[in-house]
Write a protein that holds these residues in place. Structure first.
Motif, short mmCIF file in Angstrom:
data_model
loop_
_atom_site.label_atom_id
_atom_site.label_comp_id
_atom_site.label_asym_id
_atom_site.label_seq_id
_atom_site.Cartn_x
_atom_site.Cartn_y
_atom_site.Cartn_z
N SER A 89 19.24 -0.27 -12.16
CA SER A 89 17.94 0.45 -12.19
C SER A 89 17.39 1.09 -11.08
CB SER A 89 17.06 -0.59 -12.66
OG SER A 89 15.54 -0.38 -12.87
N LYS A 90 16.76 2.47 -11.25
CA LYS A 90 16.37 3.19 -10.07
C LYS A 90 14.91 2.98 -9.95
CE LYS A 90 17.37 7.47 -8.21
NZ LYS A 90 17.48 8.94 -8.40
N THR A 91 14.22 2.85 -10.95
CA THR A 91 12.78 2.99 -11.04
C THR A 91 12.28 2.03 -11.68
OG1 THR A 91 12.65 4.65 -12.93
CG2 THR A 91 12.38 5.67 -10.88
N THR A 148 14.67 -0.83 -16.25
CA THR A 148 15.69 -1.64 -16.64
C THR A 148 15.85 -3.03 -16.07
OG1 THR A 148 17.05 0.55 -16.94
CG2 THR A 148 18.33 -1.31 -17.24
N THR A 197 19.34 5.18 -19.21
CA THR A 197 19.97 6.50 -20.14
C THR A 197 19.88 7.57 -19.17
OG1 THR A 197 19.28 5.50 -22.12
CG2 THR A 197 19.83 7.88 -22.10
N SER A 235 17.48 1.42 -21.17
CA SER A 235 16.06 1.89 -20.99
C SER A 235 15.96 3.20 -21.12
CB SER A 235 15.54 1.66 -19.74
OG SER A 235 14.31 2.45 -19.68
N GLY A 267 16.08 10.16 -26.93
CA GLY A 267 16.71 10.70 -25.63
C GLY A 267 18.22 10.24 -25.40
C1 LIG Z 1 19.31 11.65 -13.98
C2 LIG Z 1 18.50 11.22 -15.04
C3 LIG Z 1 18.88 11.41 -16.49
C4 LIG Z 1 18.28 11.14 -17.42
N1 LIG Z 1 18.53 11.45 -18.73
C5 LIG Z 1 17.90 10.79 -19.73
C6 LIG Z 1 18.43 11.02 -21.09
O1 LIG Z 1 19.18 11.64 -21.29
N2 LIG Z 1 17.38 10.60 -22.12
C7 LIG Z 1 16.42 9.77 -21.78
O2 LIG Z 1 15.88 9.30 -22.97
N3 LIG Z 1 15.91 9.61 -20.59
C8 LIG Z 1 16.55 10.20 -19.60
N4 LIG Z 1 16.15 9.78 -18.26
C9 LIG Z 1 15.05 8.86 -17.97
C10 LIG Z 1 15.57 7.42 -17.74
O3 LIG Z 1 16.43 6.92 -18.58
C11 LIG Z 1 14.29 6.41 -17.90
O4 LIG Z 1 13.32 6.91 -17.06
C12 LIG Z 1 14.53 5.09 -17.68
O5 LIG Z 1 13.62 4.26 -18.07
C13 LIG Z 1 14.85 4.80 -16.16
O6 LIG Z 1 15.33 3.34 -15.78
P1 LIG Z 1 14.99 2.73 -14.45
O7 LIG Z 1 13.52 2.67 -14.42
O8 LIG Z 1 15.51 1.36 -14.94
O9 LIG Z 1 15.64 3.31 -13.64
C14 LIG Z 1 16.83 10.30 -17.28
C15 LIG Z 1 16.50 9.89 -15.79
C16 LIG Z 1 17.29 10.61 -14.78
C17 LIG Z 1 16.75 10.30 -13.49
#
Ligand SMILES: Cc1cc2nc3c(=O)[nH]c(=O)nc-3n(C[C@H](O)[C@H](O)[C@H](O)COP(=O)(O)O)c2cc1C
Length: 160
Positions: free
Chosen positions: A10-12, A15, A58, A91, A97
């Protein structure tokens, strides 16, 4: 006591929030739960537990590279995870997406390891998904996922 491990990236924080609620679901059944970011998880951790739940954001329609790298390294224990219980959650940024394909990609790795994955006829069929910050309904599904995995782990432990 049977133990369930939750491994996630999870980066942000989205997740991670899901992972916390999945952990609450496991803990509510009385089983031990360990929640670890993938960077802090060792391959040996996989051997010590009865259930493994994978979570990822994702990225371009599939799991984050950090999760894929960990799964690829788990080939070290190919065959050793057979019969353990598995599940996945993901997520995403938006509907359509690829959040479900992410869950399925994570699940494929569990199946290839010979693990047991239970579907859900009512809620999230493949595993839990959430768009952005998990809302109340996504959190309910996360809790249910943890409970379902723990219940299956218990049933299998009793049967053996
Ligand atoms: C490099 C990158 C690629 C992403 N690609 C998709 C994608 O293909 N489909 C989608 O629905 N969201 C995509 N996202 C959004 C993330 O899946 C979404 O913000 C997620 O909630 C981040 O989870 P986190 O808060 O645990 O890091 C992408 C985000 C990043 C940074």
């Amino acid at each position: 006591m049977p133990t369930v491990l939750i491994v996630y990236h999870s980066k942000t924080g989205n997740t991670e929030e899901m992972a916390k609620v999945v952990a609450e679901g496991v803990a509510s059944t009385g089983l031990k739960v360990i929640r670890k970011k993938v960077q802090k998880t060792t391959l040996n951790d996989l051997l010590k537990v009865d259930g493994i739940i994978l979570g990822s954001p994702t990225y371009y329609g599939t799991m984050a590279a950090e999760m894929k790298a960990f799964i690829d390294r788990s080939v070290k224990y190919h065959g050793k995870l057979e019969g353990k219980v598995g599940a996945a959650f993901a997520s995403g940024g938006g509907l359509g997406g690829g959040v479900e394909t992410t869950v399925l990609d994570l699940t494929k790795s569990l199946l290839i390891h010979g693990m047991i994955v239970q579907g859900d006829p009512w809620g999230s069929h493949y595993g839990t998904v959430s768009i952005g910050k998990p809302n109340a309904s996504a959190k309910k599904e996360c809790k249910k996922l943890g409970e379902k995995v723990a219940t299956l782990v218990k049933r299998l432990a009793q049967a053996s």
